[in-house]
Design a protein around this motif. Structure first.
Motif, PDB file in Angstrom:
ATOM      1  N   GLU A   1      -5.418   4.088  12.112  1.00 41.06           N
ATOM      2  CA  GLU A   1      -4.391   3.280  11.461  1.00 41.06           C
ATOM      3  C   GLU A   1      -4.858   1.857  11.201  1.00 41.06           C
ATOM      4  N   ARG A   2      -5.885   1.449  11.970  1.00 43.25           N
ATOM      5  CA  ARG A   2      -6.298   0.056  11.829  1.00 43.25           C
ATOM      6  C   ARG A   2      -7.128  -0.202  10.555  1.00 43.25           C
ATOM      7  N   GLU A   3      -7.343   0.848   9.771  1.00 43.55           N
ATOM      8  CA  GLU A   3      -7.921   0.663   8.442  1.00 43.55           C
ATOM      9  C   GLU A   3      -6.990  -0.222   7.592  1.00 43.55           C
ATOM     10  N   GLY A   4      -5.694   0.040   7.697  1.00 42.35           N
ATOM     11  CA  GLY A   4      -4.745  -0.793   6.949  1.00 42.35           C
ATOM     12  C   GLY A   4      -4.908  -0.679   5.446  1.00 42.35           C
ATOM     13  N   HIS A   5      -4.393  -1.695   4.732  1.00 40.89           N
ATOM     14  CA  HIS A   5      -4.384  -1.601   3.270  1.00 40.89           C
ATOM     15  C   HIS A   5      -4.931  -2.825   2.550  1.00 40.89           C
ATOM     16  N   HIS A   6      -5.199  -3.888   3.224  1.00 39.63           N
ATOM     17  CA  HIS A   6      -5.881  -5.007   2.571  1.00 39.63           C
ATOM     18  C   HIS A   6      -6.721  -5.724   3.611  1.00 39.63           C
ATOM     19  N   ALA A   7      -7.903  -6.170   3.152  1.00 43.84           N
ATOM     20  CA  ALA A   7      -8.889  -6.701   4.090  1.00 43.84           C
ATOM     21  C   ALA A   7      -9.202  -5.632   5.133  1.00 43.84           C
ATOM     22  N   THR A   8      -9.432  -4.441   4.616  1.00 43.92           N
ATOM     23  CA  THR A   8      -9.663  -3.279   5.486  1.00 43.92           C
ATOM     24  C   THR A   8     -11.054  -3.339   6.109  1.00 43.92           C
ATOM     25  N   PRO A   9     -11.215  -2.730   7.281  1.00 44.34           N
ATOM     26  CA  PRO A   9     -12.566  -2.707   7.876  1.00 44.34           C
ATOM     27  C   PRO A   9     -13.585  -2.002   6.984  1.00 44.34           C
ATOM     28  N   SER A  10     -13.165  -1.026   6.188  1.00 46.22           N
ATOM     29  CA  SER A  10     -14.160  -0.334   5.360  1.00 46.22           C
ATOM     30  C   SER A  10     -14.739  -1.258   4.300  1.00 46.22           C
ATOM     31  N   GLU A  11     -13.896  -2.011   3.641  1.00 46.55           N
ATOM     32  CA  GLU A  11     -14.453  -2.895   2.600  1.00 46.55           C
ATOM     33  C   GLU A  11     -15.207  -4.069   3.226  1.00 46.55           C
ATOM     34  N   ILE A  12     -14.648  -4.571   4.340  1.00 40.20           N
ATOM     35  CA  ILE A  12     -15.354  -5.661   5.014  1.00 40.20           C
ATOM     36  C   ILE A  12     -16.721  -5.178   5.509  1.00 40.20           C
ATOM     37  N   ALA A  13     -16.760  -3.955   6.007  1.00 43.80           N
ATOM     38  CA  ALA A  13     -18.033  -3.398   6.477  1.00 43.80           C
ATOM     39  C   ALA A  13     -19.064  -3.393   5.346  1.00 43.80           C
ATOM     40  N   LEU A  14     -18.630  -2.995   4.193  1.00 42.69           N
ATOM     41  CA  LEU A  14     -19.572  -2.951   3.076  1.00 42.69           C
ATOM     42  C   LEU A  14     -20.100  -4.357   2.747  1.00 42.69           C
ATOM     43  N   THR A  15     -19.233  -5.356   2.843  1.00 40.26           N
ATOM     44  CA  THR A  15     -19.728  -6.720   2.581  1.00 40.26           C
ATOM     45  C   THR A  15     -20.703  -7.178   3.669  1.00 40.26           C
ATOM     46  N   LEU A  16     -20.484  -6.742   4.904  1.00 40.77           N
ATOM     47  CA  LEU A  16     -21.413  -7.117   5.984  1.00 40.77           C
ATOM     48  C   LEU A  16     -22.788  -6.505   5.740  1.00 40.77           C
TER      49      LEU A  16
END
Lengths: 272, 272, 272, 272, 272, 272
Positions: free
Chosen positions: F182-197
C-alpha cells in the motif's frame, strides 16, 4: 451571495411525488433556495454519433440523460439539461454523427462548470454516456480549476468536478458480461442499446440480426475507424438487447451512481 | 459520398404516423438514405437561464426544441438534438443560469455545421429560442463558411445556414401583441412562458401575480442587468400566460417556420 | 485612478474651433483630463471589401470614420482611430477584400473595449459602417462584459457598449428610400456610395451606368455570394449616387447618432 | 484566378498625377487588373498608445500610414488601410492607450495576409510604426505561412511577408542621431514626433520644454513601465522636434523603404 | 506566500561542488528555500529542426541547455528543463523537424512564465538557441505580463522576462567571425555545430566536406525555404567546426550571459 | 515524398553499439532514410512538478525519457526530445511546479503529431511519465486526427497515436505492489522515485524517513490538493525506494513497452 461560504454537502434525499428535479423546470429563486441546502448538481453529457446499423444516433445522450434524471430523483440533486453534442471525431465517417472538436468540448465544459461555480455550486457531477468524452472532460475540469483559481473565484478551493460514466459502473459492466459475454463489445453495445429500447420503445423496430461485428481495437481517425469497423460496431451484437434488459441497466446504473454521488457530496468528496 | 454532388432540396413532406423525425432516434444508414432525397436539417438552439421569478430556467431550450420538432413533423426535415446551453452571460447574476462565452458558442455551432456539412447536409436551419444567441450564431455561420471554403470541403459553395427565431416570427409577434400588449415585454415574456405551460403543465403551479416588471432596456453585463432588472424580467407580465395560449403560439410558430424552411430548401434558399 | 468611481456622463458639447476630437491627436494627459468630465468614447468600425464594380473597397471604413468624426465634433466625445478591417468573409471572392474571421474580430473588439475600460471609459459607442460586423460586434461586447466581470475590473458593472450602424439610422433609411426607392438595394448602395463621393470627390470618376444588379438575398459563403452577385452588388444602383446626396446622408446620420449618443451617455444609457 | 500562377514582380513605378494608390479608394475590378501586373501590396501597421506628455496617441499609426502612402506613390504599389491598433500592453498604464493582446494581433495579421494571398498577392510589405509590434508581426507571418501551406493555398510557396520599420531604416536612424544625439531616446522620440508635426501642424501647439526624461531601459509590464517612465518618455526630448525635421524624416524613410520594397518585389525578394 | 513581497535579487554565486543547479533535480521545499534568497530562474528554449545535411536535429535545444546549465553553475541561478520544441515552421520541409505553431509556443511560454510567477519568481531568464523563437518568445512575454496584471497576480509589477540568445552574444559572434568569416552563415552554422561536437563527440562522425551552401536570405514558408536552401544550410560551412571550437563558444557564451544575468537580477534588471 | 505511400511498419530491431536512437542527434537525411524502412517514432512526455518533500521536481520527465530511450535502443525506433512541461495545474500550490494549461498541452501535442505526420511518420508512440497528462494527451490525439483529415494530409487515414504510461504497465504495477504494498501510493511513489535514484544517484542524498503520507484521493484544484496533501505526497512512502529498485523498474517498463510498441507498429497497430 451563495458562493462565499461553504455550503452543506449532504444528499437532499428522494424527491417527493410531484417535485421537479430538472433544473430547466425550476425558476431562479428555487435554485437559490436549493443552494442554501445543497451545493451539488448533475450534468448529463452525451454524444450524437452513429451506433451501428440499427442503433440510435442519440444513444449516448438519451442514456446519459435518463440515468442522470433517475439519479436526480433518487438523491434530490438537481439535473441540468444534457449537453447532447460530444467529442465524436472518430465517428464522423458515418452519416448523422455530429462532433465537437476536443478543444471545443473542453471550452463548453469549462464554461458550464464556471457558470455553476459562480452561483455557489461546489460539486459538479457529470454523468457521461460516451467513452470519447472522457479524456476531454477530464482536461476541461483541470482547465476550469485553473481558471477558478486564477480569477480568485470565491469558493474556488472547494470546487470539485467528477466524471461518472454510467456504462463503466461496476454492476453495469458485470451485468452486461453476464448477459452478453463477449458480444457486449465496445461500441453500439447491447447494454446501451437495451437502455434506449427501454426509453424509446419505437426503436425496437430497428432491431434485426446482424452479421458478426468487426472486433474492437484502438481508435484513431475517422477514415481508419470506418475501415476497421465498416458498419460502425466494435465487436458488439446489439440484437441481443431487449427493453427489459434496459430497465435493468437503468436500475443498476442509477443505484451505483446514486451511491457514488452521495460519497462525492460528503465532506471530502472522496467518491470513486 | 453524399457530399460531392448537390442534392435535391425540396421538403420531404409531413411524416407519416410512426415515422421518427428526431435524428437522435435514427440510425446512420437511415440518415444516409435521407440524404439521398433531402439535404436539409433542423438544429434547435436554446439557452439555460433565468426567466423571472416564476419562469423555467430551461424556457428557451424547451421552446426551441418543441417548435423544431413540430416543424420537423410537418416538413419531414430531420431534427438534431437541441444545444441547450447558449450565450447568457448577462443572466449570470441569477442562480441557475449556465452560459457559454460567445467564443465558445461560436466554436460549438461551427463544429456542428461542419460535422453536418461533411455528411452532405447543405441547408442548416437553426431554430433558436434565445435572443442572446443571435449575434453569436450569425458569427458562427460566417466562421463555418470560411472554414468550409478554406478546407476545400466538397459542397462548400452550396452550404447555407439560416437562423430562425421562433419568437420573432411575424404571426407570433402579432399574436403576442394582440394578447398581451405592452405587457409582453422582452424577457420572461408571457408568450414564451405560455409555450412552456403548454409543454410542461406542471409549470402552471409556479404562476402567480407579480408586481410590475422593470422596463426593458439595453443589455450589458450581468451586474448591470441584475441592477436594472432585479427579478429578472424585462417589462413582462408572465402571469398573463396560459397553456392554451402556448398551444396557439406553437401552432403559429410552426406554421411560419415551416413555410420559411420550405423556401430555404428551395433552389436558391431565399427564405426570409 | 480614473476607473474606480463612476464618472459624469453628460455630453461634453460641440468642440470649439480648433479643438481636436480625434483621440489619436491627443496626448495621454489630455485624455486623463477628459475622463474627469466624460466617460464616453466613439470607436469607428469599418470593413475593407468590394463594393461593386465602381464602388471603393474602403467604403465602410471611410463612411464609419466620417460619421464618427462628425458625431464627435457635435458632441465633444472623443473618437478613436477606425478599425478598418472587419468581418467580410462573404466578399472574399472579389479581389481586394480583406477579412478578419469572426473569432478574430471578436478578439479585436474585446481587447479594444477592455483597454478603454481600464482607463475608466464606461460608455463605448461603436459607429459601424458594415452590416457584416454587426453579429460579431455584439458577440464581442458580451465577451468583454464577461471578461470585465470575471477579472473584477473596477467599474465593470458600469461598462456599456453600444453598436450604432449609421446606415440603419431611421432618417438615413427614409432618405435613401425617398431618393432611390428599390434601387437602394443592400450592398454597394447609392447611399453609402454617395457618402464616399462627398468624402473623396475623385471617386466620382469611377461612376458609370451599370446593368441591373442581381437581387439581394441571404448571405452565405464567398463562392455562393459571387455566384449570386457576380459584380458584387446586391440589388443596388450606385450610379444614382451624387456627392450632394452624400453630404445629406452625413448630416442625417450625424444628427441621428448624436442624439442616440447623448441618450447613451445619460444616467441609464438607454439609447435605442 | 489570379492566384494560381506566379505573377510578375516588378515595381509598377510612380503613380501618375491623379492616380490613386490607396486600396480603399479602388474598386475590385481595378484590384484584379492590378494583380495582372503586380503581386505586391503595402500594409501600414501602427499603434494607439501614449507618446509622452506632449506627443499624440496616434503617432505610430499616423507615421506608418504616411510613410506607406509615400512609398506607394513612389513605387506604384497599392496601400491597404492602416491597422491602427497594435500591441501596446506595456503602455496601458497611460490613459488613452488601446492595445491588442499579442495573440489578437497575431490573428489579425494572419487573417490580413491570408485574405490578400487568396487574391494572388504574393509579397506583403508591412510598414510598421511601432517597436512593440515587431515580435508579434513576425510570429504572425510564420503562422500565416503555416496555414497557407496546410490549406494547400495556391501560391503558398510564393507567399512572402516582410516587416519594414520606417524608424529603424538606416538613413532615418543616422539623421535622428545627427540631429538629436542621445536625446533621440527610445519612445516618444523627436524623430517620430517631428513626423507627426509635419503631418498634423496643429500638434505643434502641444510642444513645450520638458524636464529630462527617464532613461530608456528594458520593457516589461504596464505597471513597471509607468514606474520607470512616469511621463511615458524613454530618454527622449520631443521638444527638439520640428515639422521641417518631420518632412526630412518622411523623405528619408520613403526613399529607403522604396528601395527595400523594390528589392523585395524582385525575383527572389531578397530585401534587407 | 513567497510571492507577496519583493525578494532579494542578487546572484546567488557559483554552485559548490555537488550542488545541483537543475530545477528538475530539486525538491519543492528546496525551491521554496531558494526563493527566500533569489527570485531569478533560467529557462532553456531550443528547437528540434534540421541543421543541414550533417548537423544534429536537436542542435538548438542541446546548445541552449548546455549554455543554460553552465550559466546556472556559475551564477547559482536555478535552471528549468529545456523546452525542446520551438517555432520551426520554415524547416518543416525537412524530415525530422518538429515545430510548434507560433500561437502554440506563445501559449507554452505564457504558461511557463505564469507558473513561475505564481511561486514568486520575478526574473525569468530565457536562454534561447534558435532564431525562429525570438519573435514568438517576445510576444509571449508581453502576453504574460498582460495576464499577470489582469489577474492581479501578487508581484505582477515586479515580473520581468528576458530573452538571451547565446548565439548573438557579442563575444560569440566576434569569435565566430574571426574563426569562420563569411562561412559562419546563418543556419547550421559552424559555431553552433561546434558546440554540439563538444557536447556530443559522437556527432563528429557526421562531419564531412560539403559543397558551398546556398546563400542566406529572408525566411518565408517551408516550401520556399527548401527551394532556396536545398540541403538546409544558409550560407554556412559546418565542416569548419571542431569540438575545441565548441568548448570555446560555450565558455564565451556562458561568460557573456552570466554577466547579463547578473545585471538582469540587479535592482532595476537593466541588462542588455 | 515519404508521406504519400504507406510505409513498412516493422520494428527496426535493437540498435548496434554506437548507433544513435535520439532524433535530436540525427541529421535530416538520416531521418529521411529511416522513414524508408520505419514509420514509427517515440515521443517522451513528462511533467515538471513537485514530488513530495524529497522527490525531484523533474521525476516525470526524467523517467519518461529514460524509459523511452531504453525502448528506443531495444526496438530501433527513433526517440524525439522529451516534452518536459506537462499538465500539472493541481500541483501549482507547491514551489517549482511548472504547468501547461490543458488547452496549451493539447496544442503542443497536436502540433508535434502533425509535424511528424507531415514527414510520413504514421505511428506516434508517446511514452508518458505523468498521470495528469493522460486526459489531455488523448484529447490532443483526437484533435490531431481531425486536423489531419480536415486538411487532407496525405496518409491521414494511416496516422495513429498511442499513449503508453510506463508506470501503469502491468509488470511495473505488479512489481511496485510486491515491493511496497500500500505504501506505493499514488504520487511521489517509491517506484518512480526509485527510477530517478537509478538515473541520478545524487538524488539519494535527499532520501529520508517521512511521516505517514496523507491518503490518496480525488484530484481537483491546486488549493484543494495542497490542503489534502500538505507535503505533496498521495499515500506514498518514497523512502522505500532504492536505485536498485529503479533499475528493475526500468527493465520491466522497457520490456513491456517494447512489446507494446512492436504490436503498435504491426499491420493493424492493435497494441493494448
Amino acid at each position: 451571495m451563495p458562493s462565499t461560504a461553504p455550503g452543506p454537502s449532504t444528499v437532499p434525499g428522494p424527491v417527493a411525488g410531484s417535485e421537479e428535479i430538472r433544473l430547466q423546470l425550476r425558476s431562479w429563486p428555487e435554485v437559490e433556495a436549493y443552494l442554501a441546502h445543497c451545493r451539488g448538481v448533475i450534468v448529463p453529457l452525451g454524444s450524437t454519433e452513429q451506433h451501428g446499423p440499427t442503433g440510435a444516433i442519440g444513444t449516448d445522450a438519451l442514456t446519459a440523460e435518463a440515468v442522470a434524471l433517475e439519479v436526480g430523483r433518487r438523491t434530490g440533486v438537481l439535473v441540468t439539461p444534457a449537453q447532447a453534442f460530444g467529442m465524436a471525431e472518430h465517428h464522423l465517417g458515418f452519416a448523422g454523427t455530429i462532433s465537437l472538436q476536443p478543444s471545443t468540448l473542453l471550452a463548453v465544459l469549462h464554461d458550464v462548470v464556471l457558470s455553476l461555480a459562480r452561483h455557489g455550486f461546489e460539486r459538479i457531477y457529470v454523468i457521461n454516456g460516451h467513452g470519447g468524452n472522457i479524456a476531454t472532460a477530464r482536461a476541461a475540469f483541470a482547465q476550469a480549476y485553473g481558471t477558478a483559481a486564477a480569477r480568485g473565484l470565491p469558493g474556488a478551493e472547494r470546487l470539485r468536478c467528477r466524471l461518472a460514466n454510467w456504462f463503466t459502473a461496476g454492476p453495469v459492466m458485470r451485468e452486461a458480461r453476464d448477459r452478453y459475454g463477449e458480444r457486449e463489445g465496445h461500441h453500439a453495445t447491447p447494454s446501451e442499446i437495451a437502455l434506449t429500447l427501454h426509453l424509446e420503445p419505437s426503436l425496437t423496430a430497428k432491431q434485426r440480426p446482424l452479421p458478426e461485428a468487426a472486433p474492437a481495437g484502438p481508435i484513431h481517425g475517422p477514415e481508419d475507424f470506418r475501415r476497421r469497423h465498416p458498419d460502425g460496431r466494435m465487436g458488439s451484437d446489439p440484437f441481443l438487447a431487449t427493453a427489459d434488459d434496459g430497465a435493468r441497466f437503468l436500475e443498476l446504473a442509477a443505484t451505483a451512481l446514486s451511491e457514488d454521488l452521495a460519497a462525492f457530496l460528503g465532506p471530502e468528496g472522496d467518491a470513486g
